[in-house]
Design an enzyme around this catalytic site. Sequence first.
Site: not given
Ligand code: M6R
Length: 604
Positions: A2, A27, A74, A100-101, A478, A482, A485, A501, A599
Site C-alpha cells: 500500500c 507498493r 495491496w 497502510n498496515g 535467486e 526471479k 515471480e 536426491h 514491493k
Molecule cells: O525489502 P526486502 O529486501 O526486505 O524484501 C524482501 C523480499 O520481499 C524481496 O526481496 C522479494 O523477494 C523480491 N521482490 C523478489 O524479487
Amino acid sequence: MCGIIACIGRTDTVDRVVEGLENLEYRGYDSAGIAVRNDDGVAVDKHAGKISELKHSIVDELPDGTIGIGHTRWSTHGPPTDANAHPHTGETGDVAVVHNGIIENYDTLRDELTAEGRTFTSDTDTEVVPHLIEKHLEDTDDVETAFRRAVDELDGSYAIVAVAADSDTVYAARQDSPLVVGYGDGCHYLASDVPAFLEHTDQVSFLEDGDVAAVTDETVDITDADGESVSRERETVDWNAEETVKGQYEHFMLKEIDSQPNAISNTLQGRIDGDDVVLEEFPEGTFADVSAVQFVACGTSYHAGLYAARLLNKLDVPATAHRASEYASGDIPVSADTLAVAVTQSGETADTLAALRLAQEKGAQTTTVTNVVGSTAAREVETPLYIRAGPEIGVAATKTFSSQVVTLSLLAERVAEDSPVGTVRSDRAAFLDALQRIPEQIDEVLERSTAEHVCRSHVHDDAYFFIGQGTACPVAKEGALKFKEITYEHAEGFAAGELKHGPLALVTPDTVVFAMFTGGDRDTKTLNNAKEVQARGADIVAVAPEGVDLDECTDEVLRVPSTHPDLTSLLTNVQLQLVSYHAANLLNREIDKPRNLAKSVTVE
Ligand code: M6R
C-alpha cells in the site's frame, strides 16, 4: 504494501497526488483512490484497478482543491473492489482516511461502532478510523483532538493520513509502518516512501512510531506518543529523481538491470583502499567479539544472505542465513558474540523486522544492510550499513541484490579480519581488485548477453530448473525466484548435488536446466550433475565464465567474464535476470508489477 501520498498547498494537488501514486504503485496495485478537501468539503473518487488505468477518470471526477490524499492498495482485508479501495469515509463523508498496515482490533471496534448505529460499506479494517474520528468530533470541535483520540484506540500497525471538511490541516500518525514528510516549495507532502515526491523535493523528515503530525501548506507540527512537541531531523535524500522514472525503457526492471554497473560503483565508492576494506560505519576492530554471524532476510535478500554466509564460512567464521519468518519463531540459539544482520532492501519487511527485534531481545549484536535511509530497520539498529543502490521501483529485486552482495562481501571481509575465529583471505588483494572490476564486467555481460535468444528456444517449456554449487547455489535459488515471480512459470533452484536426491524425478525432455559454473573447484561436480539431467532428455543451458571447459555437454552457454570464483555468481546472476526478463516479456507478463505481489511486505 500500500502506498500513501498527500500533497498540501498546491493548486495542482490532484495531479501531484496522481503522480505520487504512480511512483508508489510498486507498493500495491489492486485499487487506488484520492480525496480532495476544499471549501465545499471532502470529495472522494476510488476504484479497483491500477492507477495507470484509473488516473484520467479519477482526475475528471474530482473538484479542484489544494489538499489531496491518495492511496494505492495491496489487499489484506477484503478483495480489491471499488468499495474496499481507499480513501475511506465515515457516516457523513466529512472525514476521509488512507491507511497502510493492519488494525488488529478492528473487529471489536467495528462491532462497537455498528452497535452505535454507524453503517459500514467495506470489508476493510481501515473503515473504522473515519468512523472513530467522526464519533469523537461529536464531542469536540478540534479535529486534531478527535484524530488523536481515534488513533489512541487502534492496535496494530499503521501509517494513517486523514483530512476533514472543517480543517485545512492534514493529520498523520505512524506506528510500525513508514511515513515521511517532504518539504516542498510552498507546500508539504506526506508519503509512505520518498519516490512519491522525489521529483519535487529531496528534503525529508521520517516520522517515528507514536508520532502524530499536523501538516498545513506552511507548517509541520509533530508530537510524540505522549503529545509532547518533537522535532524530527530534516535530511537530504541522496537519490536521483531520474531513477524513479522509466525514461526510454519499457520496464523499470530492465532499466534497473542496466543500471547495475552504476549502482555497484556507488556501493563501492570509498570503501576499498588498496588491500584494505574501509567501512566508515564499522572501523577496524568493531567485530572483535563476534564469533558467529546470522543473516535474517526474506526472498531475494535471503539469497544475498545465503551468498554472504558462504563467503564468511570460507573465511572460517561460522555463518548461517535464515528465512526471517522462520527465525522469528525463536528456536535459533543466539548469544552475545552473535552478530545478527537483517538484510532488507526496503528496511520495512515485517518478517525481517520481527527477526531483527528477536535477535536484539536475545542479546545479539545487530546491524542491517539496507537501501533505504531512515527506514525502520535502519532506525532500529545502532549503525546501519547502506547498499547505496538508489531507488528500485520494479517489484522484482535486481540491482539491490547485486549491491547487497557487494556490501555483504565487504562486511564479510571486515568481520573475518576482526573476529577471533576469522581468517584474512590469502588472496585479499586479488579479491578486492576483482570486486572493483565487477561494474565493468557487468557492462560486458549486458552488452553481449544472448539471454533473449536462449529464451526464445525455451519459452514454452514445462519447467525451469536452476542448479549450482557454492556461491552459485544461492544464485540458482535467486534465478528461480526471479523467473517464477515475473513469468508465472514453474521454476525451482537447487544445490546441484541435491538434484539426484529427488527433484530429478521432475525432469523431462520439456524441462530446461540452467547450470551455473563459478570457475572454482566444484565445477566438475556441477558438470556431472548437468550430465545426469541431460541423460534424462532435458536441455542444459550453462552459465559459465570464459575459459571454463564444459566438455561440450551443454546445449547452450551464456558466458560471463572471468573473475575471482567467489564473485562469478554476481555476474551469473545478471545473465539470469536477463533470462527472466526476456522470458516474461515474450510471455507478455506484467513485468514491473507481477500479480499478487508488492514491493514491500509490511505484514507478517
Ligand atoms: O525489502 P526486502 O529486501 O526486505 O524484501 C524482501 C523480499 O520481499 C524481496 O526481496 C522479494 O523477494 C523480491 N521482490 C523478489 O524479487
